[in-house]
Design an enzyme around this catalytic site. Sequence first.
Site, short mmCIF file in Angstrom:
data_model
loop_
_atom_site.label_atom_id
_atom_site.label_comp_id
_atom_site.label_asym_id
_atom_site.label_seq_id
_atom_site.Cartn_x
_atom_site.Cartn_y
_atom_site.Cartn_z
N GLY A 70 0.74 -1.13 -0.09
CA GLY A 70 0.16 0.01 -0.32
C GLY A 70 0.84 1.40 -0.11
CG HIS A 71 3.27 2.00 3.34
ND1 HIS A 71 3.25 1.04 3.95
CD2 HIS A 71 2.63 3.11 4.31
CE1 HIS A 71 2.62 1.21 5.42
NE2 HIS A 71 2.16 2.52 5.48
CB SER A 122 1.67 -1.20 9.60
OG SER A 122 2.02 -0.43 8.54
NE ARG A 123 -2.80 0.31 14.75
CZ ARG A 123 -2.83 1.70 14.37
NH1 ARG A 123 -3.27 2.09 13.23
NH2 ARG A 123 -2.37 2.60 15.37
P1 AMP Z 1 0.56 4.86 7.71
O1 AMP Z 1 1.80 4.34 7.81
O2 AMP Z 1 -0.40 3.83 8.16
O3 AMP Z 1 0.55 6.05 8.27
O4 AMP Z 1 0.36 5.20 5.99
C1 AMP Z 1 0.84 5.86 5.28
C2 AMP Z 1 0.10 6.26 4.19
O5 AMP Z 1 0.02 5.10 3.30
C3 AMP Z 1 -1.28 6.97 4.49
O6 AMP Z 1 -1.49 7.97 3.49
C4 AMP Z 1 -2.11 5.57 4.47
O7 AMP Z 1 -3.42 5.89 3.93
C5 AMP Z 1 -1.46 4.98 3.17
N1 AMP Z 1 -1.89 3.41 3.02
C6 AMP Z 1 -1.78 2.64 4.29
N2 AMP Z 1 -2.47 1.50 3.82
C7 AMP Z 1 -2.76 1.61 2.45
C8 AMP Z 1 -3.32 0.67 1.56
N3 AMP Z 1 -3.74 -0.50 1.74
N4 AMP Z 1 -3.39 1.09 0.41
C9 AMP Z 1 -3.20 2.06 0.12
N5 AMP Z 1 -2.70 3.23 0.77
C10 AMP Z 1 -2.30 2.85 2.03
#
Ligand code: AMP
Length: 295
Positions: A36-37, A186-187
């Site tokens: 996703g990231h 990540s969770r």
């Molecule tokens: P985080 O590390 O969870 O704060 O996420 C960082 C970025 O990655 C944020 O903009 C999230 O919305 C995006 N993100 C997290 N999971 C996904 C996913 N499955 N698909 C697309 N983007 C994601």
Amino acid sequence: MKIVKSIKKIQQSLEKERLKGKSIGFVPTMGALHQGHLSLIRRARKDNKLVVVSIFVNPAQFGPKEDFKKYPRSLKKDALLCKKCGVDFIFYPDAKAMYPKGYKTYVSVEALSDCLCGKSRPGHFKGVATVVAKLFNIIGPCTAYFGQKDAQQAVIIKKMAEDLNMSLKIKVLPTVRETDGLALSSRNVYLNKEERKDAAVLYRALNLARDLIGRGQKNSRKIITAISRMVNYKKTAKIDYVYIVDLENLIPVKVVKGRVLVALAVKFGRTRLIDNVIIESVKLKTQSAKLKLKV
Ligand code: AMP
């Protein structure tokens, strides 16, 4: 690729690059990177001359009983992934540098921060908006990339950027999913086998909403009841919320009309997961009308 911890150093390095006329694409993350990231990073790479990824587990967005301490951290692995994707800089500050002693300034995006996840996580979006505003000021990107997975966050950041006259573009990219539909997060590593299996119900439930709306159901209450029933059927699931809201103000709609956001948060065991889809009722209706004509 450089990993920079110091705020001053990253500002100096990026200022030099900006003077050369390079456009900066920025992807803020909390690390424990997954596909996703990486989808955001790849897009940033495609659109810009320079790509900066921040990795910062932001204490200000975790409540006192939340998982700040045990949130997965994996800088080495993250750095390898970033390098493979052509990232130029990882900004990896520590909490003391971001929130030094005597820190007092917070950004609060009103109303939008109090609903949906904001209800069960008071103060969460104040922490998010504050850290993102700080990161935007430090990095100075032309474009910042966010995931639709965190729909409320994306709406709040867009509003903050608009209200505070920040001169950057915000791009929101689609949610990347496992083959069974579970949104990457990540969770997800916290889930045991049974919880992981049950968690696939989230996307099935969102697709049920899509089907119902596609078949002409407009009554939000009925759609929410159907979704909730499907989720509740799973032994390890406990619903936090299911809402159908408008995309601008995140206010619940009674009757589905035009584009709506169907969003849910569900706990599997101790792990709280969120997911959402945007559904366009008119378009789906037209599509189903076309299908009928073909038949
Ligand atoms: P985080 O590390 O969870 O704060 O996420 C960082 C970025 O990655 C944020 O903009 C999230 O919305 C995006 N993100 C997290 N999971 C996904 C996913 N499955 N698909 C697309 N983007 C994601």
